[in-house]
Design a protein around this motif. Structure first.
Motif, mmCIF file in Angstrom:
data_model
loop_
_atom_site.group_PDB
_atom_site.id
_atom_site.type_symbol
_atom_site.label_atom_id
_atom_site.label_comp_id
_atom_site.label_asym_id
_atom_site.label_seq_id
_atom_site.Cartn_x
_atom_site.Cartn_y
_atom_site.Cartn_z
ATOM 1 N N SER A 200 0.848 -1.413 -0.031
ATOM 2 C CA SER A 200 0.084 -0.022 -0.108
ATOM 3 C C SER A 200 0.938 1.166 0.090
ATOM 4 C CB SER A 200 -0.952 -0.202 1.229
ATOM 5 O OG SER A 200 -1.936 1.118 1.215
ATOM 6 N N ASN A 201 0.607 2.213 -0.822
ATOM 7 C CA ASN A 201 1.144 3.468 -0.681
ATOM 8 C C ASN A 201 2.611 3.308 -1.102
ATOM 9 O OD1 ASN A 201 -0.992 5.071 -0.062
ATOM 10 N ND2 ASN A 201 -0.900 4.543 2.044
ATOM 11 N N ASN A 202 3.017 2.394 -2.077
ATOM 12 C CA ASN A 202 4.411 2.120 -2.097
ATOM 13 C C ASN A 202 5.271 1.470 -1.275
ATOM 14 O OD1 ASN A 202 5.670 2.108 -4.863
ATOM 15 N ND2 ASN A 202 7.366 3.620 -4.163
ATOM 16 N N VAL A 203 4.541 0.851 -0.262
ATOM 17 C CA VAL A 203 5.486 0.234 0.582
ATOM 18 C C VAL A 203 4.990 -1.155 0.933
ATOM 19 C CG1 VAL A 203 6.144 2.255 1.925
ATOM 20 C CG2 VAL A 203 4.230 0.773 2.645
ATOM 21 N N VAL A 204 6.028 -2.112 1.573
ATOM 22 C CA VAL A 204 5.528 -3.354 1.776
ATOM 23 C C VAL A 204 5.476 -3.458 3.240
ATOM 24 C CG1 VAL A 204 6.238 -5.834 1.713
ATOM 25 C CG2 VAL A 204 6.529 -4.521 -0.202
ATOM 26 N N THR A 205 4.301 -4.127 3.750
ATOM 27 C CA THR A 205 4.345 -4.435 5.197
ATOM 28 C C THR A 205 4.456 -5.747 5.393
ATOM 29 O OG1 THR A 205 2.941 -2.297 5.520
ATOM 30 C CG2 THR A 205 2.837 -3.987 7.274
ATOM 31 N N CYS A 206 5.294 -6.424 6.068
ATOM 32 C CA CYS A 206 5.404 -7.791 6.237
ATOM 33 C C CYS A 206 5.185 -8.068 7.703
ATOM 34 C CB CYS A 206 6.868 -8.221 5.928
ATOM 35 S SG CYS A 206 7.348 -9.972 6.441
ATOM 36 N N LYS A 207 4.148 -8.920 7.997
ATOM 37 C CA LYS A 207 3.838 -9.447 9.397
ATOM 38 C C LYS A 207 4.175 -10.814 9.650
ATOM 39 C CE LYS A 207 0.123 -5.961 9.766
ATOM 40 N NZ LYS A 207 -1.542 -5.846 9.868
ATOM 41 N N ILE A 208 4.529 -10.882 10.601
ATOM 42 C CA ILE A 208 4.997 -12.504 11.109
ATOM 43 C C ILE A 208 4.577 -12.478 12.607
ATOM 44 C CG2 ILE A 208 7.194 -14.228 11.237
ATOM 45 C CD1 ILE A 208 8.437 -12.227 9.509
ATOM 46 N N ASN A 209 3.664 -13.681 12.593
ATOM 47 C CA ASN A 209 3.164 -13.953 14.260
ATOM 48 C C ASN A 209 4.362 -14.371 14.932
ATOM 49 O OD1 ASN A 209 0.651 -13.301 13.438
ATOM 50 N ND2 ASN A 209 -0.094 -15.514 13.344
ATOM 51 N N SER A 210 5.118 -15.284 14.555
ATOM 52 C CA SER A 210 6.142 -15.918 15.463
ATOM 53 C C SER A 210 7.480 -16.043 14.652
ATOM 54 C CB SER A 210 5.763 -16.903 16.284
ATOM 55 O OG SER A 210 6.789 -17.556 16.939
ATOM 56 N N VAL A 211 8.860 -15.626 15.370
ATOM 57 C CA VAL A 211 9.971 -16.115 14.528
ATOM 58 C C VAL A 211 10.495 -16.788 15.928
ATOM 59 C CG1 VAL A 211 12.142 -15.379 13.744
ATOM 60 C CG2 VAL A 211 10.006 -14.230 12.988
ATOM 61 N N ALA A 212 10.738 -18.032 15.884
ATOM 62 C CA ALA A 212 11.671 -18.825 17.125
ATOM 63 C C ALA A 212 12.920 -19.333 16.488
ATOM 64 C CB ALA A 212 10.817 -19.849 17.418
ATOM 65 N N LEU A 213 13.913 -18.881 17.130
ATOM 66 C CA LEU A 213 15.271 -19.687 16.976
ATOM 67 C C LEU A 213 15.307 -20.450 18.142
ATOM 68 C CD1 LEU A 213 15.508 -16.608 16.000
ATOM 69 C CD2 LEU A 213 18.206 -16.845 15.992
ATOM 70 N N GLN A 214 15.183 -21.898 17.665
ATOM 71 C CA GLN A 214 14.630 -22.959 18.692
ATOM 72 C C GLN A 214 16.023 -23.520 19.522
ATOM 73 O OE1 GLN A 214 12.548 -25.023 15.475
ATOM 74 N NE2 GLN A 214 10.528 -24.665 16.689
ATOM 75 N N SER A 215 17.029 -23.906 18.697
ATOM 76 C CA SER A 215 18.285 -24.670 19.178
ATOM 77 C C SER A 215 19.416 -24.606 18.034
ATOM 78 C CB SER A 215 17.928 -25.783 19.542
ATOM 79 O OG SER A 215 17.453 -26.728 18.377
ATOM 80 N N PRO A 216 20.769 -24.721 18.604
ATOM 81 C CA PRO A 216 21.673 -25.036 17.575
ATOM 82 C C PRO A 216 21.451 -26.358 16.921
ATOM 83 C CG PRO A 216 22.438 -25.192 19.776
ATOM 84 C CD PRO A 216 21.134 -24.909 19.885
ATOM 85 N N LYS A 217 21.843 -26.252 15.561
ATOM 86 C CA LYS A 217 21.979 -27.582 15.012
ATOM 87 C C LYS A 217 23.253 -28.414 15.344
ATOM 88 C CE LYS A 217 19.171 -26.757 10.859
ATOM 89 N NZ LYS A 217 19.139 -26.790 9.427
#
Length: 217
Positions: A200-217
């Motif tokens: 909208s109005n030449n911008v992108v709005t990105c919505k993310i409910n959750s970002v989880a860095l869970q553990s090292p591999k």
């Protein structure tokens, strides 16, 4: 706190430690001609096993990789403290104010570009700190969710961000939001949910409910 891309290039931005850090981070990238306009969300404070150089943060990095603008959860004192700032030079800026926080707290972060400065607002309950940084000349084209550890291991459990909103100037395509982020060295087990992008109005709005860095591999 160090700039991950600069560290990978072998240029150490020495803010508080001269030892090599261990990195886990997810990164969203825009083309170098595009820029992010705001970045907000909430960070769930994990346990702090002991005093140590734990830096957990969301942040923005510019096209010239001259540093990183970040909201850092810092465990060096043995009690979590969170504050905002630019690490580390070009320009040299004082670190912002912050507050102590403990496991189970939710801290909201809001970073917004203005005409002459970026403004950071950190909120925990009724407690709020606001700081401005003269960084509007920077073209921030990278958003990071990062774990930076020196002399300690990932022993605090998952790092979870919620209600994330990232706004950018319109880039084509807008898939930077809906595609999977870069997972540095494939080092992190992670989960992302509730992703949507709108224009909208030449911008992108990105919505993310959750970002989880869970553990090292």
């Amino acid at each position: 706190m160090l700039s991950p891309t600069s560290l990978l290039l072998g240029i150490a931005y020495l803010c508080s430690s001269v030892d090599a850090a261990t990195w886990y981070f997810l990164r969203y990238n825009l083309p170098s001609t595009q820029s992010f306009l705001s970045f907000s969300g909430a960070l769930a404070v994990p346990k702090l096993p002991k005093a140590g150089t734990y830096y957990l943060w969301p942040g923005l990095q510019p096209t010239d990789n001259s540093g990183v603008y970040q909201n850092v959860l810092d465990g060096r004192s043995g009690t979590w403290w969170i504050g905002s700032g630019w690490c580390c030079s070009n320009p040299s800026l004082p670190w912002g104010s912050g507050f102590n926080t403990v496991q189970g707290d939710s801290v909201r972060f809001e970073n917004t570009r203005g005409a002459s400065a970026w403004t950071s607002v950190l909120t925990k309950g009724s407690q709020t700190v606001t700081n401005s940084f003269a960084l509007s000349s920077k073209t921030f084209n990278q958003v990071l969710f990062a774990i930076e550890l020196t002399g300690v291991s990932w022993d605090f459990g998952p790092l979870v961000f919620s209600n994330v909103v990232i706004v950018s100037r319109l880039s084509s395509p807008k898939a930077w939001c809906t595609n999977a982020p870069e997972n540095y060295n494939s080092a992190t087990n992670y989960a992302i949910s509730g992703v949507s992008a709108s224009v909208s109005n030449n911008v992108v709005t990105c919505k993310i409910n959750s970002v989880a860095l869970q553990s090292p591999k």
